[in-house]
Design an enzyme around this catalytic site. Structure first.
Site, PDB file in Angstrom:
ATOM      1  N   GLU A  55      14.871 -12.308  60.652  1.00 40.27           N
ATOM      2  CA  GLU A  55      16.011 -11.414  60.930  1.00 40.27           C
ATOM      3  C   GLU A  55      16.314 -11.357  62.426  1.00 40.27           C
ATOM      4  O   GLU A  55      17.475 -11.333  62.823  1.00 40.27           O
ATOM      5  CB  GLU A  55      15.731 -10.005  60.398  1.00 40.27           C
ATOM      6  CG  GLU A  55      15.473  -9.921  58.904  1.00 40.27           C
ATOM      7  CD  GLU A  55      16.718 -10.110  58.054  1.00 40.27           C
ATOM      8  OE1 GLU A  55      17.836 -10.162  58.609  1.00 40.27           O
ATOM      9  OE2 GLU A  55      16.574 -10.249  56.820  1.00 40.27           O
TER      10      GLU A  55
ATOM     11  N   ASP B 200      17.785 -19.360  50.134  1.00 39.90           N
ATOM     12  CA  ASP B 200      19.191 -19.644  50.441  1.00 39.90           C
ATOM     13  C   ASP B 200      19.467 -20.331  51.779  1.00 39.90           C
ATOM     14  O   ASP B 200      19.952 -21.456  51.825  1.00 39.90           O
ATOM     15  CB  ASP B 200      20.023 -18.364  50.323  1.00 39.90           C
ATOM     16  CG  ASP B 200      19.396 -17.159  51.026  1.00 39.90           C
ATOM     17  OD1 ASP B 200      18.364 -17.357  51.684  1.00 39.90           O
ATOM     18  OD2 ASP B 200      19.943 -16.057  50.920  1.00 39.90           O
TER      19      ASP B 200
ATOM     20  N   GLU C 289      22.919  -7.383  42.837  1.00 45.33           N
ATOM     21  CA  GLU C 289      21.894  -8.256  43.409  1.00 45.33           C
ATOM     22  C   GLU C 289      21.453  -9.304  42.394  1.00 45.33           C
ATOM     23  O   GLU C 289      21.310 -10.469  42.722  1.00 45.33           O
ATOM     24  CB  GLU C 289      20.695  -7.433  43.875  1.00 45.33           C
ATOM     25  CG  GLU C 289      20.986  -6.532  45.070  1.00 45.33           C
ATOM     26  CD  GLU C 289      21.123  -7.273  46.392  1.00 45.33           C
ATOM     27  OE1 GLU C 289      21.729  -8.342  46.419  1.00 45.33           O
ATOM     28  OE2 GLU C 289      20.624  -6.769  47.404  1.00 45.33           O
TER      29      GLU C 289
ATOM     30  N   GLU D  46      28.540 -12.827  50.995  1.00 40.99           N
ATOM     31  CA  GLU D  46      28.462 -14.244  50.597  1.00 40.99           C
ATOM     32  C   GLU D  46      29.673 -14.753  49.814  1.00 40.99           C
ATOM     33  O   GLU D  46      30.174 -15.837  50.075  1.00 40.99           O
ATOM     34  CB  GLU D  46      27.178 -14.506  49.804  1.00 40.99           C
ATOM     35  CG  GLU D  46      25.941 -14.678  50.672  1.00 40.99           C
ATOM     36  CD  GLU D  46      25.405 -13.359  51.207  1.00 40.99           C
ATOM     37  OE1 GLU D  46      25.887 -12.305  50.745  1.00 40.99           O
ATOM     38  OE2 GLU D  46      24.529 -13.374  52.084  1.00 40.99           O
TER      39      GLU D  46
END
Lengths: 872, 575
Positions: free
Chosen positions: B117, B258, B351, B372
């Protein structure tokens, strides 16, 4: 620390009005489905609009519904239900995957879901269809009007004499509603005839018979004896047997294979017209459908008949007699035993086509066929389709066959045990027909039947062209070609489609319609298999004759139509860029006609590998002399190019050397695209290199070249100068930073000194403190010793005192006994008193000393605190 | 596996047939400009409340109107939102924030931070702000873009992460203490994305600063993952970075994996690196073979390929966008249309979404305003100009405004079934969701520059062409200008070579024959190859290069039917 606040949640906001309170739509924004059902009892026609308040599509459709409601509110009840709110009945009972959902009820019949475009006119049209699913046909002329429409029409004949409702009428009525469920675009229209004389026009004699009108094929009568007379069956029958000479395409916006399935059937003519479903008359549409009817009117004798408008040429009776005549005629040919034959032109990619390209496929129907009501041998196209399927499954049997001979095989159909089919294949030269018969009338193939074939088939490559054999007539006279029945005479049969340009103009734009065109009319022929499309000249207005010509031009052997290349209209030629932007129209001019070397980049904006090269090409363009080099690029997603200039990978870099433009070279793909590599590539292939002796011209060239070099060097010098100035700047900056740093250092040095000094003083101070501490400690110890002494002394004194007391006591005893006579008491008593006094003074002195000590102790603690040590 | 396929087959097909009505056919087109302004207003509603109530904390808590630290203590939302400010055209606020950050943000803090992150949000955010600062009118140093205060901050932050990479495998730990390095007793289990999502930021840092250490560790981690893929070519979800054993063996394209795939592609584009691309293409093959069913992507066991969860995850929705970057536009659009139906069902993407059941999965019903699907819509809109994609943008604006807007900002949707809200506004809402929405509605934004505009910057290393488009968005939507990577340090040698070539160009007689230099396996070829890795990869790569005659770094041109593949229409033959 924040865990408590993290748990804070908030329920969804309470639902509020979605429609305005003044609206004609009843808004049940708390999802009261039960109340909605109650409301339904009051009205004949009800429209439910199930929405979710957050849904963009619901919001967009809201206005459209309001509009429809304002026009129809006197006849139709409009109820909007919030079917999202989780406390509402609707959400609890219904489970929708999308919003909005529109349901219509005609009394108890329903729900009929509306799936058409979310546009007021379309919705209104549909609602009106639900209101009156059956059209009452009162006269002969009305019947003719009804039948002449391009959309399939179903007519029921019901005599209303004695009983209020003739038997079957309700079923027929329901079937009309039913068809709206299946066929939400409402292409099949239902009409009812009550007058016997009118019914006779279409050979309906008995009340309760139902008739499906077809233009190019035989019209049909509902076979009551085969199928039960139910609403669903009638609807199914009409849907299956309807003829679609021209079809509306209305993509619904979700994922769909509609165009894929339709265009895979073969070349398609897409006609875009602005369409208002509510309009009374559609002159342009009528004109187009007339062309379509003519195009599909295959039966020659039928074609020769006068205009369809007169109706009688279409009556089934006449038609069947014609068919009979044809049949008798064809009896003379050996192959004609099998009335259900079709010529299959094998697609180029099909494996059989290596040896043969045309096959005659006939279904033997001796067992399978059932003559229908109107006595026409009914050719079941499902069977043909099945035959086709098995034919392709059997393809390997044709492999060894030598061409030029007719090879026939019989197969049992996989799908029907009662019929088999015959396939005869051979190679057909386009001008030469090798089949025995060319004139024989063949059953018209309704394309509709085969559409299902395409849909079902997963291996898309095996979809064949189905052609009538007439298409191979060798002496087809092109110049005098008539549009009538052309669809059967050509080997390039077109499927015709209509699109509403109010909704689907984007497809027209994609095919090259100019954005500014007004009215929005456009026609294009799309051949998906050949990957080409042709466009009707946009300067011509879209009318019948131009459309006919367009179709004819497509159909002829050496078609004069040119593949249309779509051009990017957003690129303006005038705009000067370092890298020249090439379009379809400027391609030839920029690349081939210019007297420069051209480096051309094929790219697409979306391709990541292209976009990251932009800066390299800009650098290159700035480097190369602009008078002899062009660095250009073309966005091939927006600009079509002739096949020979197309590329299948992006980016592709081509170099077209001056004077040898035809010898273009491709930048090798396995090399890194950067400026040095591109320069080397250009140098390697550039036409500048010449080893021939120098002529005057050459000298001139040389001077030009050197001029270029000079200007290049000048640019280079300019660049270097700016680079130097940048370096100077950087230098200055560094200098500034350095001096800053030096100053900083100095300051730090000074700070260090002061800190050191401070450190020293602190150290000194700490030493002093230490000394004081030691001293105090010493004093304390001494004090403690003194105290100890004092304590010892006082203890001694106490002991002495006690001793004295004992002594005194014993002496007293003795004295009492001895000196009872003598009493010298006074002097003796004073001594212990003196002792007491001295003792008390000693105690006070000790307490004072103790107090002093504790005070000292506090002091030391304080100093110790400041020095940071914690000792007790 | 076959049994599961058979079981899923009909269900999935049903799904594809369950078509929504009428969306493509609205009578009026979308008013793009008004939606653009609504997105702008959404941004300022959230941004101003963050500044007012939450700064200098990492995130705003919209229901309680206060702030909290989440991923560290670096005013994360401010760093993340910085380049969005410029994309919205707010130059003055950009400049103000740059100053605030320079003074206020300190990475010398005793905080345990997520390596992943911190990289994507902080390093990525600072890098993109650094590269955009000239465009934003910030007075830049003479050495820009090769030096600058924001670059130094980014480098500083990245250096704090380097200790995490000191493992036997080269794969980093998931968490690092910014002051003390990896904590003793730190878990060695890291998710795949946490290992493979560094190359874009770290290679950019290396190219700009000249210190190769960043790119080297990022590459080493990528190679380690590649080496430990399963026999059928899939990677799992979590791995032990010490022993290289897979701890979670679910393979898919979503959560936990991802951005690894994303960075293989984006790294390949940014660095013109065939090796990264060939890795991706191999994975892509395995993904298609084992996880793809009817344009959905499911979760499978990484060694056997059997379906483990028939679930679509919100995070997977980046995939169509990624496919469009490499030219697989048809497949991208088909998958996108599937995902869009889920949005239409709930007004957001849960989710987890169980595909056969057509409903949310227990405890995974939330929608934290993720970007996304909108991101994919933006990429696909570039490629197709399909109005359906604008409709998704419209739906997103309407949903987010109707459902999650509160007085203090925009709140995470805790449960999509009843639209209950949670007290959180993740920093990616301003960094990504708003940015992609705005870019979708602003086709003329400088971010969409197709190369017709550019800037020329003179640096001490020579003249440089910059801002010519082709921006690579990192996985937190921070754009990196690929041209900037060619601007610093290495540039001089290339310039001299070019100068030599130009001289040759103008001399009449060619003296030399020019031979082109082969592309080295590595992007720029400077890095020495790890011999062990090279030998282990040889087999696969040779096979690959023989089979495909075309360059790996290219897209296929679009087929003829793509002209008509809009408004939901899909075509089947070109697979």
């Amino acid at each position: 620390s924040c865990s408590r606040a993290k748990d804070v949640t908030m329920p969804a906001k309470l639902p509020v009005n979605f429609f305005s309170t003044r609206s004609a739509v009843i808004d049940l924004f708390r999802g009261q489905l039960d109340y909605a059902d109650q409301l339904r009892q009051d009205s004949e026609i009800v429209l439910y609009f199930f929405y979710a308040p957050w849904c963009g599509q619901s919001i967009a459709a809201r206005e459209e519904i309001e509009h429809v409601a304002s026009r129809l509110s006197d006849q139709v009840l409009f109820v909007a239900v919030n079917c999202w709110w989780n406390q509402g009945k609707c959400r609890k009972q219904k489970h929708f995957f999308y919003f909005p959902v529109i349901h219509l009820y005609h009394r108890s019949f329903g729900p009929i879901e509306y799936k058409g475009p979310m546009s007021a006119v379309y919705i209104e049209k549909f609602v009106r269809r639900v209101m009156t699913p059956l059209l009452y046909i009162s006269s002969r002329s009305k019947l003719l009007d009804f039948l002449s429409n391009y959309e399939p029409g179903v007519v029921g004949f019901f005599e209303f004499n004695a009983s209020p409702q003739p038997p079957g009428y309700l079923t027929f009525f329901t079937s009309a509603l039913h068809s709206l469920k299946k066929d939400y675009l409402g292409t099949i229209r239902f009409g009812v005839v009550t007058d016997k004389r009118v019914a006779e026009e279409i050979s309906l004699v008995h009340s309760g018979s139902v008739y499906l009108h077809r233009h190019a094929n035989t019209s049909l009568i509902y076979p009551k004896d085969i199928m039960n007379f139910t609403a669903e069956n009638i609807c199914k029958w009409a849907l299956e047997n309807r003829e679609m000479l021209i079809r509306w395409l209305r993509p619904h916006g979700g994922k769909s294979l509609l165009l894929n399935n339709e265009l895979k059937k073969g070349p398609a003519l897409l006609i875009f017209i602005p369409y208002n479903p509510l309009a009374e008359i559609h002159p342009l549409l009528d004109e187009i459908t007339k062309v379509a009817l003519e195009y599909h009117k295959c039966n020659k004798s039928q074609a020769a008949k006068p205009d369809l408008q007169h109706g009688d040429s279409d009556s089934p009776a006449l038609d069947s007699s014609l068919r009979d005549a044809d049949l008798q005629f064809s009896e003379t040919f050996p192959i004609a035993k099998y009335p259900c034959c079709n010529t299959v032109v094998l697609p180029q990619w099909h494996s059989i086509s290596r040896t043969h390209n045309v096959c005659e496929l006939c279904v033997n129907q001796t067992l399978g066929v059932k003559p229908n009501k109107v006595h026409v041998p009914h050719c079941n196209f499902l069977e043909i389709e099945a035959a086709l399927d098995s034919f392709y499954l059997q393809e390997h049997t044709f492999f060894q066959v030598i061409s030029n001979t007719i090879e026939c095989s019989n197969f049992f159909s996989f799908y029907s045990p009662f019929s088999y089919y015959t396939a005869c294949c051979r190679t057909v030269n386009r001008h030469f027909l090798s089949f025995i018969s060319s004139e024989k009338t063949i059953f018209q193939t309704p394309k509709v039947a085969f559409s299902s074939h395409g849909k079902k088939d997963n291996t898309q490559f095996s979809i064949p062209h189905i052609e009538d054999r007439n298409c191979f007539i060798p002496d087809l006279n092109i110049s005098s070609m008539n549009i009538t029945g052309l669809s059967c005479r050509t080997n390039k049969t077109l499927n015709l489609y209509l699109l509403d340009s109010n909704l689907f103009w984007i497809y027209a734009e994609r095919l090259g319609a100019s954005r500014s065109t007004h009215p929005k009319e456009f026609a294009a022929i799309v051949d998906l298999k050949e990957e080409v499309h042709y466009v009707l000249d946009q300067n011509q207005s879209l009318v019948g004759p131009t459309l006919e010509n367009f179709i004819k031009n497509f159909s002829v052997l050496y078609s004069p139509l040119k593949r249309h290349l779509v051009d990017d209209p957003s690129v303006h030629f005038q705009e000067e860029h370092v890298v020249t932007e090439v379009t379809t129209t400027t391609f030839h001019q920029t690349v081939f006609l210019s007297a420069k070397n051209v480096l051309l980049l094929y790219y697409a904006q979306w391709c990541g590998f292209c976009a990251s090269l932009n800066h390299i090409f800009i650098q290159l363009a700035r480097l190369l002399p602009p008078d002899s080099f062009t660095v250009a690029r073309i966005d091939v997603t927006r600009n079509d190019l002739p096949w020979e200039f197309m590329t299948d990978r992006l980016p592709t870099i081509l170099f077209f050397p001056h004077q040898r433009k035809e010898q273009s070279v491709k930048f090798p793909e396995d090399f890194l695209v950067n400026v040095p590599n591109l320069l080397k590539f250009i140098l390697h292939h550039s036409s500048l290199s010449s080893s021939e002796p120098c002529t005057k011209e050459c000298l001139h060239k040389e001077s030009v070249l050197q001029q270029g070099h000079i200007s290049h060097l000048e640019r280079e010098i300019q660049k270097l100068r700016s680079e130097i100035s940048a370096l100077h700047q950087a230098h200055d900056q560094l200098e500034a930073q350095l001096s800053e740093a030096r100053r900083e250092e100095q300051r730090l040095q000074q700070q260090k000194h002061t800190l050191e000094k401070q450190h020293k003083t602190l150290q000194l101070h700490s030493e002093q403190l230490q000394a004081t501490y030691d001293q105090k400690n010493q004093e304390l110890l001494e004090m403690a010793e003194k105290l100890q002494e004092l304590a010892d002394a006082s203890e001694n004194l106490l002991k002495e005192n006690a001793l004295l007391r004992i002594l005194v006591a014993s002496r007293g005893g003795k004295l009492q006994s001895k000196d009872e006579i003598k009493e010298p008491l006074q002097s003796e008593q004073t001594l212990p008193e003196d002792n007491d006094i001295s003792l008390s003074t000693a105690t006070t002195a000790a307490t004072a000393a103790l107090e002093e000590k504790s005070m000292d102790n506090i002091d030391t603690i304080e100093t110790e605190h400041s020095s940071g040590n914690r000792t007790e | 596996s076959a049994a599961v396929q058979r079981f899923l087959g009909p269900l999935l097909c049903l799904w594809a047939l369950r078509l929504p009505a009428g969306s493509g056919a609205t009578a009026r087109g979308l008013d793009v400009a008004s939606y653009r302004e609504r997105v702008r207003a959404m941004f300022y509603h959230a941004y101003e409340h963050y500044l007012e109530s939450a700064f200098p904390y990492d995130e705003l808590r919209p229901l309680t109107c206060d702030g909290q630290d989440t991923w560290g203590s670096f005013s994360l939302t401010l760093i993340d939102a910085l380049d969005t400010l410029l994309i919205l055209g707010n130059v003055s606020e950009f400049q103000r924030v740059v100053n605030v950050l320079q003074e206020g943000v300190d990475f010398d803090i005793d905080v345990n931070a997520s390596v992943f992150e911190t990289n994507i949000r902080v390093v990525g955010g600072l890098l993109s702000a650094h590269l955009l600062s000239r465009k934003a009118g910030v007075q830049v140093e003479a050495g820009w873009p090769c030096s600058g205060p924001l670059l130094r901050m980014a480098e500083g932050a990245a250096r704090k992460l380097l200790p995490a990479f000191q493992t036997p495998t080269g794969m980093p730990y998931g968490t690092v203490n910014l002051l003390h390095g990896v904590n003793p007793g730190e878990t060695p289990v890291t998710c795949t994305a946490g290992i493979g999502t560094f190359i874009v930021e770290f290679a950019t840092l290396s190219h700009l600063t000249g210190d190769p250490v960043f790119e080297d560790v990022a590459r080493k981690a990528l190679k380690a993952l590649w080496k430990h893929r399963s026999d059928i070519g899939l990677v799992g979800n979590h791995i032990d970075v010490i022993t290289a054993k897979w701890v979670a063996q679910d393979a898919g394209i979503g959560a936990g994996v991802d951005s690894y795939f994303e960075y293989l592609v984006k790294g390949a584009i940014l660095l013109q690196d065939k090796e990264l691309m060939s890795m991706f293409l191999e994975y892509n093959k395995a993904i298609k073979n084992y996880t793809k069913f009817d344009d959905w992507y499911l979760w499978v066991q990484m060694y056997k390929g059997t379906v483990s969860m028939p679930v679509f995850q919100s995070l997977e929705a980046y995939w169509p966008g990624l496919q469009s970057l490499i030219g697989d536009v048809d497949n991208a659009m088909r998958t996108f249309l599937n995902y869009y139906t889920v949005w239409k069902q709930f007004g957001g993407l849960p989710e987890f979404y169980n595909i056969p059941q057509g409903y949310t999965v227990d405890k995974r019903e939330g929608y934290p305003l993720r970007p996304e699907l909108i991101e994919s819509a933006m990429y696909l809109y570039r490629a197709t100009r399909d109005p359906t994609l604008l409709e998704l943008g419209r739906d997103a604006v309407e949903s987010i405004e109707k459902i999650s807007k509160v007085d203090c900002g925009f709140a995470t949707i805790k449960d999509l079934r009843d639209h209950r809200l949670d007290n959180r506004m993740e920093s990616f809402f301003l960094a990504e969701t708003i940015k992609y929405l705005y870019l979708l509605f602003d086709p003329d934004n400088f971010m969409h520059n197709d190369g017709s505009d550019f800037d020329v910057v003179v640096t001490p290393y020579g003249e440089c062409v910059l801002s010519a488009g082709g921006y690579i968005f990192n996985t937190e939507a921070h754009p990196i200008d690929p041209a900037a990577l060619h601007c610093c340090r290495k540039r001089k040698e290339e310039q001299w070579e070019v100068e030599d070539l130009m001289r040759e160009f103008y001399s009449r007689k060619k003296t030399k024959k020019f031979t082109l230099k082969r592309v080295p396996d590595h992007g720029e070829g400077e890095n020495a190859k790890d011999p062990e890795d090279a030998s282990s990869e040889k087999g696969g790569e040779k096979r690959n290069s023989k089979k495909s005659s075309h360059s790996l770094l290219s897209c296929p041109s679009q087929s003829f039917n793509s002209k008509l593949a809009v408004l939901g229409q899909v075509f089947l033959d070109n697979t």
